[in-house]
Scaffold this active site. Sequence first.
Site, short mmCIF file in Angstrom:
data_model
loop_
_atom_site.label_atom_id
_atom_site.label_comp_id
_atom_site.label_asym_id
_atom_site.label_seq_id
_atom_site.Cartn_x
_atom_site.Cartn_y
_atom_site.Cartn_z
N MET A 172 0.79 -1.20 0.00
CA MET A 172 0.00 0.00 0.00
C MET A 172 0.83 1.26 0.00
O MET A 172 0.40 2.23 -0.58
CB MET A 172 -0.99 -0.02 1.14
CG MET A 172 -0.49 0.64 2.42
SD MET A 172 -1.43 0.27 3.84
CE MET A 172 -0.34 -0.92 4.54
N PRO A 173 2.01 1.33 0.59
CA PRO A 173 2.72 2.60 0.52
C PRO A 173 3.45 2.77 -0.81
O PRO A 173 3.87 1.80 -1.44
CB PRO A 173 3.72 2.54 1.67
CG PRO A 173 3.90 1.11 1.96
CD PRO A 173 2.66 0.40 1.50
N LEU A 174 3.56 4.02 -1.21
CA LEU A 174 4.40 4.41 -2.32
C LEU A 174 5.46 5.33 -1.73
O LEU A 174 5.12 6.36 -1.13
CB LEU A 174 3.61 5.13 -3.40
CG LEU A 174 4.43 5.77 -4.52
CD1 LEU A 174 5.24 4.71 -5.27
CD2 LEU A 174 3.54 6.55 -5.46
N ASP A 218 5.19 -5.59 0.03
CA ASP A 218 4.50 -4.37 -0.41
C ASP A 218 5.58 -3.29 -0.51
O ASP A 218 5.72 -2.45 0.36
CB ASP A 218 3.42 -4.00 0.60
CG ASP A 218 2.49 -2.92 0.06
OD1 ASP A 218 2.80 -2.34 -0.99
OD2 ASP A 218 1.46 -2.68 0.71
N THR A 228 3.38 7.83 0.66
CA THR A 228 1.92 7.88 0.52
C THR A 228 1.41 6.53 1.00
O THR A 228 1.88 5.48 0.54
CB THR A 228 1.52 8.13 -0.94
OG1 THR A 228 2.15 9.33 -1.39
CG2 THR A 228 0.01 8.25 -1.07
#
Length: 126
Positions: A1-3, A38, A72
Site C-alpha cells: 500500500m505505501p508508495l 509491499d 503515501t
Amino acid sequence: MPLVRIDLLAGQSSEYRSALADEVYKAMTSTLKVPENDRFMVISEYQPSDFIADPTYLGISRSRDCVIVQITLNAGRDIDMKRTFYKALADGLHTRIGLRREDLFISLVEVAKENWSFGNGIAQYT
C-alpha cells in the site's frame, strides 16, 4: 500500500541508494504494519540547484546530505505509531549508512484505500 519517494543530491553510490530503500522498507514493516512484499519505491537524485532543503528550519542543522522521504499510505495510523516509525528510520539510516538524524526529512501523506490501483485497472482495496 505505501508508495515511497526518496529524494537526495546526485552522487551517492548504488549501495547507498539501496541501503536507503532497504531501511525505509524495514522501518515500515516493523512499525507501520506494512505487509511483506509491499515494496514500491522511487529514488530520485538532483543537482544542487534543484534540491532545496533549508539548512536551519525549526532549529535543525541540516547538511547537503539531507534526504527527503515521502510516503503515501493508507490513512489510519496513530501518532505513536508514526513517531515510532520516524525514530526507527532515523536510527536505522544512521546505523547503516551514517546518515545524520538531522539530515532525514520524512513526510507521510495519508489517503483513503480507494485511491489505489496496483494493476489491471482495479481498485484492489475496495
